[in-house]
Design a protein around this motif. Structure first.
Motif, PDB file in Angstrom:
ATOM      1  N   ASP A  17      -5.222   0.852  -3.109  1.00  0.00           N
ATOM      2  CA  ASP A  17      -4.684  -0.087  -2.118  1.00  0.00           C
ATOM      3  C   ASP A  17      -5.741  -1.086  -1.651  1.00  0.00           C
ATOM      4  N   TRP A  48      -7.221   0.141   4.023  1.00  0.00           N
ATOM      5  CA  TRP A  48      -8.419  -0.696   3.930  1.00  0.00           C
ATOM      6  C   TRP A  48      -9.062  -0.901   5.298  1.00  0.00           C
ATOM      7  N   GLN A  63      -1.947   1.164   4.641  1.00  0.00           N
ATOM      8  CA  GLN A  63      -2.950   0.104   4.874  1.00  0.00           C
ATOM      9  C   GLN A  63      -4.332   0.716   5.125  1.00  0.00           C
ATOM     10  N   SER A  71       0.858  -1.197   0.000  1.00  0.00           N
ATOM     11  CA  SER A  71       0.000   0.000   0.000  1.00  0.00           C
ATOM     12  C   SER A  71       0.883   1.232   0.000  1.00  0.00           C
ATOM     13  N   TYR A  89     -12.361   2.214   2.875  1.00  0.00           N
ATOM     14  CA  TYR A  89     -11.007   2.748   3.041  1.00  0.00           C
ATOM     15  C   TYR A  89     -11.044   4.106   3.722  1.00  0.00           C
TER      16      TYR A  89
END
Ligand code: FMN
Length: 194
Positions: A107, A53, A51, A46, A91
């Motif tokens: 990502d 998510w 990160q 990512s 996200y």
């Protein structure tokens, strides 16, 4: 049921084998198996290792599954109940320094790509869905400010009876050959358009 993947160049069998079903086997995906899939996602690359998510998941019968199901668009409600697990993919829109994270959706896609590949090694299928109401999902699951819901994902073992589907979907489900645009339409060794 399996599908034919007519590649122009040789690719890994796992990529050829993957497809997005709308019926799944009755065999449930266990919590441990689901955690394995999420772990595969966890190790995705990512931007800045942010990160971004965020995942909500529910297994059939646990209450969360139904709450995710209720956020889906009507088209997906025709079949998503066949899955063993439903996932929401969201996200975080901004970095901690307040700047927009322009790559967050990218990502989340890499996360889902990892999930998808890991799942295929386990004979588990994913079916990604854009057809989810983001606002309703954000309210239903009490997301704080600064998050976007992008997708839902139906997860289950490959297998299952096609006649569980309405007729229009049966046709799509049993179409034998997968289709893709040729590389010449989207890959250019130079200016856009070639
Ligand atoms: C981001 C994304 C959103 C999608 N949304 C839906 C959806 O809402 N409903 C649906 O039935 N399929 C949906 N699909 C599945 C695609 O239609 C499917 O991946 C595509 O037709 C290619 O088929 P294959 O995955 O079997 O190769 C989605 C796929 C992706 C990646």
């Amino acid at each position: 049921m399996s599908k034919t993947t007519p590649t122009d160049y040789e690719i890994h069998d796992l990529l050829k084998k993957r497809w997005s079903p709308r019926v799944f086997s009755e065999k449930p995906v266990s919590e441990a198996e689901l955690k394995q899939l999420l772990e595969a996602g966890r190790w995705a690359a990512s931007s800045n290792n942010l990160q971004p998510w965020r995942i909500i998941w529910g297994r059939k019968g646990d209450g969360v599954f139904k709450r995710i199901f209720d956020c889906l668009h009507d088209f997906n409600k025709q079949w998503a109940d066949n899955a063993s697990v439903l996932i929401v993919g969201a996200y975080k829109t901004h970095r901690d320094d307040g700047k927009e994270n322009f790559h967050a959706l990218h990502d989340l896609g890499l996360f889902m790509g990892n999930l998808s590949l890991q799942a295929t090694t386990m004979n588990i299928a994913l079916h990604q869905m854009a057809g989810i109401d983001p606002e309703k999902t954000i309210q239903t699951f009490s997301f704080p400010e600064g998050y976007h819901v992008a997708t839902a994902v139906a997860v289950g073992y490959y297998g299952g009876e096609v006649d569980k589907l309405p007729e229009n979907l049966q046709k799509m489900e049993t179409k034998e050959v997968r289709e893709r645009k040729p590389q010449s339409e989207w890959a250019f060794n130079g200016n856009f358009g070639g």
